[in-house]
Design a protein around this motif. Structure first.
Motif, short mmCIF file in Angstrom:
data_model
loop_
_atom_site.label_atom_id
_atom_site.label_comp_id
_atom_site.label_asym_id
_atom_site.label_seq_id
_atom_site.Cartn_x
_atom_site.Cartn_y
_atom_site.Cartn_z
N HIS A 423 0.83 -1.21 0.00
CA HIS A 423 0.00 0.00 0.00
C HIS A 423 0.86 1.26 0.00
CE1 HIS A 423 -3.55 2.45 0.76
NE2 HIS A 423 -2.86 3.09 1.69
N MET A 424 1.93 1.28 0.79
CA MET A 424 2.79 2.46 0.91
C MET A 424 3.87 2.53 -0.16
SD MET A 424 1.61 4.12 3.52
CE MET A 424 0.74 3.98 5.08
N ASP A 425 3.98 1.48 -0.97
CA ASP A 425 5.01 1.40 -2.00
C ASP A 425 6.41 1.51 -1.37
OD1 ASP A 425 5.95 1.03 -4.56
OD2 ASP A 425 6.00 3.18 -5.02
N TYR A 426 6.62 0.77 -0.29
CA TYR A 426 7.93 0.73 0.35
C TYR A 426 8.88 -0.17 -0.44
CZ TYR A 426 6.09 2.91 4.63
OH TYR A 426 5.54 3.77 5.54
N GLU A 427 10.16 0.02 -0.17
CA GLU A 427 11.17 -0.91 -0.68
C GLU A 427 11.19 -2.14 0.23
OE1 GLU A 427 12.88 -0.39 -3.39
OE2 GLU A 427 12.18 1.67 -3.72
N ILE A 428 11.47 -3.29 -0.36
CA ILE A 428 11.58 -4.52 0.42
C ILE A 428 12.78 -5.31 -0.10
CG2 ILE A 428 9.76 -5.53 -1.04
CD1 ILE A 428 9.18 -7.44 1.29
N ARG A 565 0.54 -0.98 -7.18
CA ARG A 565 0.64 -1.17 -5.74
C ARG A 565 -0.01 -2.48 -5.32
NH1 ARG A 565 0.61 4.53 -2.45
NH2 ARG A 565 2.11 5.61 -3.80
N MET A 566 0.46 -3.53 -5.96
CA MET A 566 -0.11 -4.87 -5.75
C MET A 566 1.02 -5.82 -5.38
SD MET A 566 -2.29 -7.17 -8.45
CE MET A 566 -0.91 -7.28 -9.60
N LEU A 567 0.74 -6.69 -4.42
CA LEU A 567 1.72 -7.68 -3.98
C LEU A 567 0.99 -9.00 -3.75
CD1 LEU A 567 4.70 -7.14 -1.61
CD2 LEU A 567 3.21 -9.09 -1.22
N TYR A 677 -2.62 -8.47 -2.01
CA TYR A 677 -2.71 -7.24 -1.22
C TYR A 677 -2.78 -6.06 -2.18
CZ TYR A 677 -1.23 -10.27 2.60
OH TYR A 677 -1.15 -11.29 3.52
N GLN A 678 -3.94 -5.44 -2.26
CA GLN A 678 -4.15 -4.26 -3.10
C GLN A 678 -5.46 -3.62 -2.68
OE1 GLN A 678 -5.05 -4.92 -7.25
NE2 GLN A 678 -4.01 -3.04 -7.88
N ALA A 679 -5.38 -2.44 -2.09
CA ALA A 679 -6.58 -1.75 -1.63
C ALA A 679 -6.29 -0.26 -1.55
CB ALA A 679 -7.05 -2.30 -0.28
N ASP A 680 -7.35 0.52 -1.51
CA ASP A 680 -7.21 1.98 -1.42
C ASP A 680 -6.92 2.44 0.00
OD1 ASP A 680 -7.76 2.11 -4.13
OD2 ASP A 680 -9.93 2.31 -3.80
N ASP A 681 -7.08 1.59 0.98
CA ASP A 681 -6.81 1.99 2.36
C ASP A 681 -6.23 0.79 3.11
OD1 ASP A 681 -8.97 0.27 3.15
OD2 ASP A 681 -10.37 1.89 2.69
N LEU A 682 -5.80 1.04 4.33
CA LEU A 682 -5.25 0.00 5.19
C LEU A 682 -6.18 -0.21 6.39
CD1 LEU A 682 -1.40 0.68 5.21
CD2 LEU A 682 -2.60 -1.27 4.23
N THR A 708 -8.29 -9.29 7.54
CA THR A 708 -7.70 -8.79 6.30
C THR A 708 -7.13 -7.40 6.51
OG1 THR A 708 -9.77 -7.81 5.50
CG2 THR A 708 -9.35 -10.13 4.94
N LEU A 709 -6.12 -7.09 5.72
CA LEU A 709 -5.50 -5.76 5.74
C LEU A 709 -5.02 -5.47 4.32
CD1 LEU A 709 -4.55 -3.33 7.51
CD2 LEU A 709 -2.34 -4.51 7.67
N GLY A 710 -5.45 -4.38 3.77
CA GLY A 710 -5.06 -4.06 2.41
C GLY A 710 -5.68 -4.99 1.39
N GLY A 711 -6.84 -5.54 1.71
CA GLY A 711 -7.54 -6.40 0.78
C GLY A 711 -7.17 -7.86 0.83
N GLY A 712 -6.13 -8.24 1.59
CA GLY A 712 -5.70 -9.63 1.66
C GLY A 712 -5.67 -10.14 3.08
#
Length: 762
Positions: A423-428, A565-567, A677-682, A708-712
């Motif tokens: 959701h935040m588009d962080y690096e991993i 923004r999908m994982l 995991y792909q959603a407009d909010d957390l 669920t969090l972030g759609g997943g």
């Protein structure tokens, strides 16, 4: 305008055997073993499943067709309706034509000079001959083995995909998928087990693989010593040596002929034994070799990885050595030796031990080598790992070990951070600690015998006094965790109170999370420079391996689309391994993980001694354990049924085993299911429910929840209640209580991360 009787291209039959293509090829320049000079092909238009028959003369074509018809019609229970062929005389004989009329088979002949109207058979014969030429050029077998090569090509073509049909010909023909686990390089050498041998005589002999026998398992092998073809199921193939040492005939010719030479090179006569009285030997005429350029001919890339072809098939991986002696006899002995040398160098660089005289009254523990082929997401071998471990099971508590507990991060913590990352588009990023346990310090005096294969000459009587922990010591994991915790906190990381293996570091708007699972590290953050600094600092503190962006963690494949923004988290490869391990890769596909209306109970457990003995051979506990890891990581859809079948591991019956196989069938159909995991909010969302007295043995209900969090999904559970509920409301109240406990933990953990506003957390 009259309608054309058939099309040259684009014709597709509606069912098997509605249209059969046939063509005859020959004569060959060299007779095959057995005196064969021709071959005829029959191809079903619907499935493109093909048959090949070798013939000594063209007149045998009619007999071969009758043999083909009897075989396929008995096998499929369907009749051949149309036979399409060219205008060869073998198809125009009165006997052949009369037979087709008698059995009501329509004969379609191509127009004169238009072989493209029978394009399926013409193209198939061309493909077969091209494959045969390629196989023969890479083998040491004489040209008289082209018959075996031809039958092998047909066998392979029937099991591989084609552009003209939606699946493999074998699957359309037989109704089940074909396995390629047994496919080997044609012409390669193999150690084949002999029959009766003398006590001092070798039990195997080197033979050449030439094909697959009909209507039986095993392989066909040619023995160069007695010049015979044998069938065997016990063979160890030397494919890697074959690929490395053999060259195609084109390379051999170029090496023997210089650029400015123009000479005539005679073709060597094949030395093949007399098999039948009708066999005829042909002398090949000398050939003039044209002038060729000096360009180096390279082997096609498709031959460069055939030695590891089994690595690409889930469940058919080469077994890892179990002992030091097995590693020295393994085909990858060079790689294992390098891995062991690297491990010993790590021991010396970290000053893990020092050689001392064995102390009186203390028995030194033993050690052993553990070997593992590390594989990537595609199943191919990436590295060879040799780990020196102590036999810690001989340690005694209170004497040479005290506390042994090692905390690890929970899988739901990883899923929560990955959802936030998407959701935040962080690096991993991912890192691995090499020889992690060697970094822990020991407080006890522990002595170990010198490792096998690395005993110093002249010092065989000395033992290793351990200064640092080593793998498989009971306290090794805890010593490493204590050391890492001290080091990481010295850099400014703060340990999350609700999860000891999750660390965070804030500096204004910059956030960095570090997740530790034994020796696997995930770095998550929103600033590339800060993450790079952390990575460099960790590499200075420990011997690290930088794995770049996270793509595979703990057997879970991570798929990411940063633009959307999908994982996704997938365990398709692990499920393939489970299916292959229990021989269910070709089973039917189940639509539900559990059969509707079937209730498991102890009444299904075996009662007679015969039933108990039969169930001992069933790998019930192993299958349930395999499901557990998939269920804990990415498959909440099987959580309930895994909980059901796990209740009967102590005494499973045939009905319980049927339920386990039903789960395997369901996993086969849903192997590609992922957590997305792909959603407009957390915004975290939770669901809870229960059944009522589903347990037939003690009338207890089952509680279940998912969050669920972030759609997943991030957390889930299905567990039998500890009490007996008297109503559905009471059962749901108990389930809601268990879910509330999980809510408290999730809320505290999310607040500790300080990424989601507190007002949005439940």
């Amino acid at each position: 305008m009259t309608k054309r009787p058939f099309k040259a291209k684009g014709y597709r039959a509606k069912d098997a055997l509605e249209l059969v293509h046939s063509d005859l090829c020959g004569p060959m320049s060299v007779q095959a073993r057995g005196g064969y000079e021709y071959f005829v092909s029959f191809i079903d238009d619907y499935s493109r499943y093909g048959y090949i028959y070798l013939m000594c003369c063209k007149s045998e074509c009619f007999d071969k067709f009758k043999e083909y018809r009897a075989d396929v019609e008995k096998r499929l229970g369907k009749s051949i309706k149309t036979l399409r062929s060219n205008r060869g005389g073998e198809y125009l004989f009165g006997e052949f034509r009369n037979y087709l009329s008698e059995v009501w088979i329509q004969s379609q002949l191509t127009a004169p000079g238009t072989p493209q109207q029978n394009g399926v058979a013409e193209r198939r014969n061309r493909t077969l001959m091209e494959m045969v030429r390629s196989m023969m050029s890479y083998s040491e077998l004489p040209n008289s083995f082209w018959g075996y090569a031809l039958e092998t090509t047909v066998y392979i073509l029937n099991m591989v995909h084609s552009k003209t049909v939606p699946s493999t010909p074998m699957e359309l023909w037989n109704g089940h998928k074909s396995s390629l686990n047994h496919i080997r390089i044609w012409g390669s050498s193999a150690h084949v087990l002999k029959g009766d041998t003398d006590k001092l005589e070798s039990r195997t002999e080197v033979c050449l693989f030439v094909g697959y026998p009909k209507r039986m398992k095993g392989g066909l092998f040619y023995n160069p010593k007695n010049l015979k073809i044998i069938v065997s199921t016990n063979a160890r193939f030397l494919e890697e040596d074959y690929v490395m040492n053999h060259k195609p005939m084109s390379e051999i010719v170029l090496e023997e002929i210089s650029d400015d030479t123009f000479t005539s090179v005679p073709t060597v006569q094949d030395e093949v034994p007399q098999e039948t009285a009708t066999r005829v030997e042909h002398d090949t005429q000398p050939q003039t070799v044209p002038r060729r350029s000096g360009r180096v001919v390279r082997q096609p890339e498709r031959f460069m990885f055939l030695g590891e072809s089994s690595d690409l098939i889930p469940g058919k991986h080469k077994s890892d050595p179990r002992t030091y002696d097995e590693a020295l006899q393994d085909i990858d002995v060079v790689s294992w030796q390098k891995a062991m040398n690297s491990e010993i160098e790590s021991m010396y660089s970290n000053k893990v031990w020092e050689l001392v005289e064995p102390p009186d009254g203390i028995k030194a523990i033993r050690c052993k080598w553990i070997y593992k082929r590390k594989r990537g997401t595609d199943g191919k071998v990436e590295t060879f790992k040799a780990r020196l471990v102590a036999k810690g099971y001989t340690q005694k508590e209170g004497i040479d070990n005290e506390e042994t507990f090692l905390p690890v991060v929970m899988l739901k913590s990883i899923r929560i951070l990955l959802s936030i990352t998407a959701h935040m588009d962080y690096e991993i990023w991912q890192m691995d600690v090499k020889t992690a346990f060697l970094n822990g310090s020991l407080e006890e005096n522990i002595h170990m015998k010198q490792p096998e294969g690395f005993i110093e000459k002249g010092k065989e009587h000395l033992v290793c006094k351990l200064n640092r922990s080593i793998y498989a010591l009971k306290q090794a994991s805890r010593s490493w965790n204590i050391r890492f915790n001290e080091v990481i906190q010295s850099y400014g990381f703060i340990q999350c109170p609700d999860k000891s293996c999750v660390y965070k570091k804030y500096n204004g708007n910059v956030v960095v999370f570090l997740v530790l699972y034994v020796d696997d590290i995930l770095l998550i953050g929103n600033n590339v420079k800060v993450l790079s600094d952390v990575r460099v600092w960790l590499s200075k503190q420990f011997d690290m391996k930088d794995l770049g962006e996270c793509a595979h963690i703990l057997g879970i494949k991570v798929l990411r689309d940063r633009k959307k923004r999908m994982l996704c988290l997938s365990q398709a490869l692990y499920i393939d391994t489970i299916l292959a391990h229990f021989s269910m890769q070709n089973s039917k596909k189940g639509f539900l993980p559990f059969r509707h209306g079937v209730a498991l109970s102890k009444e299904m457990s075996p009662k007679t001694s015969k039933e108990i003995e039969d169930m001992k051979a069933v790998p019930y506990a192993s299958a349930v354990g395999s499901f557990m890891y998939a269920m804990l990581c990415t498959r909440p859809d099987i959580c309930f049924v895994v909980g059901m079948v796990s209740r009967y591991q102590s005494n499973p019956g045939q009905g319980h085993w049927t339920a386990v196989k039903h789960i395997l069938k369901y996993l086969r159909r849903t192997r590609d299911y992922m957590i997305l995991y792909q959603a407009d909010d957390l915004l975290p969302v939770g669901y809870t429910d229960s059944d009522f007295q589903s347990d037939r043995d003690n009338s207890k209900s089952t509680s279940g929840y998912v969050f669920t969090l972030g759609g997943g999904a991030i957390a889930w559970r299905s567990v039998k209640q500890k009490c007996v509920s008297n109503s559905t409301m009471e059962a749901e109240y108990v389930a809601a209580t268990e879910a509330a406990k999980e809510v408290v933990w999730l809320r505290n953990f999310l607040m500790d991360l300080d990424v989601i506003p507190a007002s949005e957390i439940f």
